[in-house]
Scaffold this active site. Structure first.
Site, PDB file in Angstrom:
ATOM      1  N   CYS A  70       0.842  -1.193   0.000  1.00 54.93           N
ATOM      2  CA  CYS A  70       0.000   0.000   0.000  1.00 54.93           C
ATOM      3  C   CYS A  70       0.873   1.236   0.000  1.00 54.93           C
ATOM      4  O   CYS A  70       1.857   1.304   0.740  1.00 54.93           O
ATOM      5  CB  CYS A  70      -0.887  -0.009   1.241  1.00 54.93           C
ATOM      6  N   HIS A 112      -9.085  -3.446  -2.416  1.00 54.17           N
ATOM      7  CA  HIS A 112      -8.136  -2.666  -1.611  1.00 54.17           C
ATOM      8  C   HIS A 112      -8.516  -1.178  -1.597  1.00 54.17           C
ATOM      9  O   HIS A 112      -8.553  -0.542  -0.532  1.00 54.17           O
ATOM     10  CB  HIS A 112      -6.726  -2.885  -2.180  1.00 54.17           C
ATOM     11  N   GLU A 113      -8.814  -0.618  -2.779  1.00 52.62           N
ATOM     12  CA  GLU A 113      -9.128   0.820  -2.850  1.00 52.62           C
ATOM     13  C   GLU A 113     -10.483   1.129  -2.217  1.00 52.62           C
ATOM     14  O   GLU A 113     -10.643   2.148  -1.550  1.00 52.62           O
ATOM     15  CB  GLU A 113      -9.093   1.311  -4.301  1.00 52.62           C
ATOM     16  N   HIS A 116     -10.119   1.413   1.358  1.00 52.66           N
ATOM     17  CA  HIS A 116      -9.609   2.744   1.745  1.00 52.66           C
ATOM     18  C   HIS A 116     -10.754   3.740   1.913  1.00 52.66           C
ATOM     19  O   HIS A 116     -10.763   4.554   2.841  1.00 52.66           O
ATOM     20  CB  HIS A 116      -8.657   3.298   0.683  1.00 52.66           C
TER      21      HIS A 116
HETATM   22 ZN   LIG Z   1      -3.586   1.173  -0.202  1.00 50.21          ZN
END
Ligand SMILES: [Zn+2]
Length: 147
Positions: A70, A112-113, A116
């Site tokens: 990341c 993953h995004e 976030h």
């Molecule tokens: Zn990330």
């Protein structure tokens, strides 16, 4: 993001309070076995970078392990278990909506995004034992950076 060899970046990572993210895996189109947009096979490279706001995501049943890093936690990579396939509803800046179905690296990057945007880091998804090891590595990184 490109300079750091990242495949995605979410607005909150750069201090922008928006549910917006960008993904670009155009360097590695072979990392997915299929890519559908609005129900039809599509040209993955032509769709990159993928920019979206207020995404929604649905997960396939099967899960797999794969290594993640990341841009917000540089120097750390770890194996994370996630659903292999996703269907993501990705509203575009022009008001249109892309429904993307895929697997591989793009599925991983979308999860993953979107994490976030929900305030979740990949390290939050580590098994408890790995979290302890990770905490020690983070401490060491932190002390190296402040020396
Ligand atoms: Zn990330």
């Amino acid at each position: 993001m490109v300079e750091a060899h990242g495949v995605g970046l979410a607005a909150p990572q750069v201090g922008v309070d928006l549910r917006l993210a960008v993904i670009d895996i155009s360097h590695d189109p072979e990392s997915v076995s299929y890519f559908k947009v609005n129900g039809e096979d599509a040209d993955l490279v032509a769709c990159m970078p993928l920019v979206f706001i207020n995404p929604e995501i649905e997960f396939g049943q099967e899960k797999e392990w794969s290594q993640e890093g990341c841009l917000s936690i540089q120097g750390i990579r770890a194996e994370i278990r996630r659903p292999a396939e996703v269907k993501a509803i990705l509203p575009q800046l022009d008001g249109s909506v892309l429904v993307v179905e895929t697997d591989g690296l793009l599925s991983r990057a979308l999860q993953h995004e979107i994490d976030h945007l929900n305030g979740v880091l990949f390290t939050d998804r580590l098994p408890a034992a790995s979290k302890v090891a990770m905490k020690n590595r983070l401490k060491r990184l932190l002390s190296e950076n402040t020396e």
